[in-house]
Design a protein around this motif. Structure first.
Motif, PDB file in Angstrom:
ATOM      1  N   UNK A  50       0.826  -1.208   0.000  1.00 29.33           N
ATOM      2  CA  UNK A  50       0.000   0.000   0.000  1.00 29.33           C
ATOM      3  C   UNK A  50       0.860   1.258   0.000  1.00 29.33           C
ATOM      4  N   UNK A  51       1.933   1.260   0.775  1.00 26.15           N
ATOM      5  CA  UNK A  51       2.841   2.411   0.790  1.00 26.15           C
ATOM      6  C   UNK A  51       3.470   2.595  -0.588  1.00 26.15           C
ATOM      7  N   UNK A  52       3.845   1.507  -1.225  1.00 30.12           N
ATOM      8  CA  UNK A  52       4.425   1.577  -2.568  1.00 30.12           C
ATOM      9  C   UNK A  52       3.423   2.153  -3.567  1.00 30.12           C
ATOM     10  N   UNK A  53       2.178   1.727  -3.490  1.00 30.39           N
ATOM     11  CA  UNK A  53       1.145   2.247  -4.386  1.00 30.39           C
ATOM     12  C   UNK A  53       0.930   3.740  -4.140  1.00 30.39           C
ATOM     13  N   UNK A  54       0.901   4.144  -2.876  1.00 27.39           N
ATOM     14  CA  UNK A  54       0.705   5.556  -2.558  1.00 27.39           C
ATOM     15  C   UNK A  54       1.866   6.403  -3.067  1.00 27.39           C
ATOM     16  N   UNK A  55       3.079   5.908  -2.935  1.00 26.38           N
ATOM     17  CA  UNK A  55       4.242   6.647  -3.435  1.00 26.38           C
ATOM     18  C   UNK A  55       4.213   6.734  -4.953  1.00 26.38           C
ATOM     19  N   UNK A  56       3.797   5.674  -5.625  1.00 30.61           N
ATOM     20  CA  UNK A  56       3.696   5.702  -7.084  1.00 30.61           C
ATOM     21  C   UNK A  56       2.660   6.727  -7.525  1.00 30.61           C
ATOM     22  N   UNK A  57       1.530   6.769  -6.834  1.00 32.63           N
ATOM     23  CA  UNK A  57       0.481   7.736  -7.169  1.00 32.63           C
ATOM     24  C   UNK A  57       0.985   9.160  -6.968  1.00 32.63           C
ATOM     25  N   UNK A  58       1.721   9.403  -5.886  1.00 35.12           N
ATOM     26  CA  UNK A  58       2.273  10.733  -5.626  1.00 35.12           C
ATOM     27  C   UNK A  58       3.290  11.111  -6.692  1.00 35.12           C
ATOM     28  N   UNK A  59       4.111  10.158  -7.108  1.00 35.04           N
ATOM     29  CA  UNK A  59       5.099  10.410  -8.147  1.00 35.04           C
ATOM     30  C   UNK A  59       4.424  10.776  -9.469  1.00 35.04           C
ATOM     31  N   UNK A  60       3.398  10.043  -9.832  1.00 35.04           N
ATOM     32  CA  UNK A  60       2.680  10.319 -11.077  1.00 35.04           C
ATOM     33  C   UNK A  60       1.980  11.670 -10.998  1.00 35.04           C
TER      34      UNK A  60
END
Length: 132
Positions: A50-60
Motif C-alpha cells: 500500500x505504501x508503494x502504491x501511494x508513493x507511485x500515485x504521488x510520483x505520477x
C-alpha cells in the motif's frame, strides 16, 4: 502388592494422559504462534504494498503537475517574446512622429534634425594624433 502395582499403573496412565494433553497444548500453541507470525508477515507485506502504491500515485501526480507547469512556462515565454516585439514596434521613433503629426498637429523642427549614418566612418578617430 497388586494394589500397589495397580496404583502405579493408574498413576503412570494418568501421567501419560497429562503429558499427552501437554503435548497437544504445545502443538496447538505452536500452530497458533505460526498462524500469528504468518498473519503478521501478510499484514506487513500488505502495508508495504500500500505504501508503494501511494508513493507511485504521488510520483505520477507530481510528474503530471510538472508537465503542466512546463507547458505554462513555454506559453508564457512565447507571450513574453510577442510582447517584446510589440513594445519595440510601439516605441519606434517613426511611429511616434507620425502620431504627433497626424493626431496632435505637431511638426518636426528643421533645426534639430539629426542624421544617422548607416555606413561606418572610413577613418575612425581613435583619440591619438598621428604625424603624416
Amino acid at each position: 502388592m497388586l494394589a500397589r502395582k495397580y496404583d502405579n499403573y493408574a498413576w503412570e496412565e494418568q501421567r501419560s494422559y497429562v503429558s499427552e494433553d501437554i503435548r497437544q497444548k504445545k502443538k496447538e500453541n505452536a500452530r497458533r504462534l505460526l498462524r500469528q507470525r504468518i498473519m503478521l508477515l501478510a499484514v506487513c507485506l500488505l502495508a508495504f504494498y500500500l505504501v508503494s502504491v501511494m508513493r507511485s500515485e504521488a510520483y505520477i501526480s507530481n510528474s503530471n503537475t510538472l508537465v503542466i507547469l512546463k507547458q505554462q512556462e513555454s506559453d508564457l515565454i512565447t507571450t513574453n517574446a510577442e510582447l517584446k516585439i510589440e513594445v519595440e514596434k510601439l516605441k519606434s521613433s517613426t511611429r511616434i512622429a507620425a502620431i504627433a503629426q497626424n493626431n496632435l498637429g505637431m511638426q518636426v523642427a528643421r533645426s534639430n534634425i539629426y542624421v544617422q549614418a548607416t555606413t561606418p566612418k572610413q577613418n575612425p578617430y581613435d583619440g591619438y594624433a598621428y604625424a603624416k
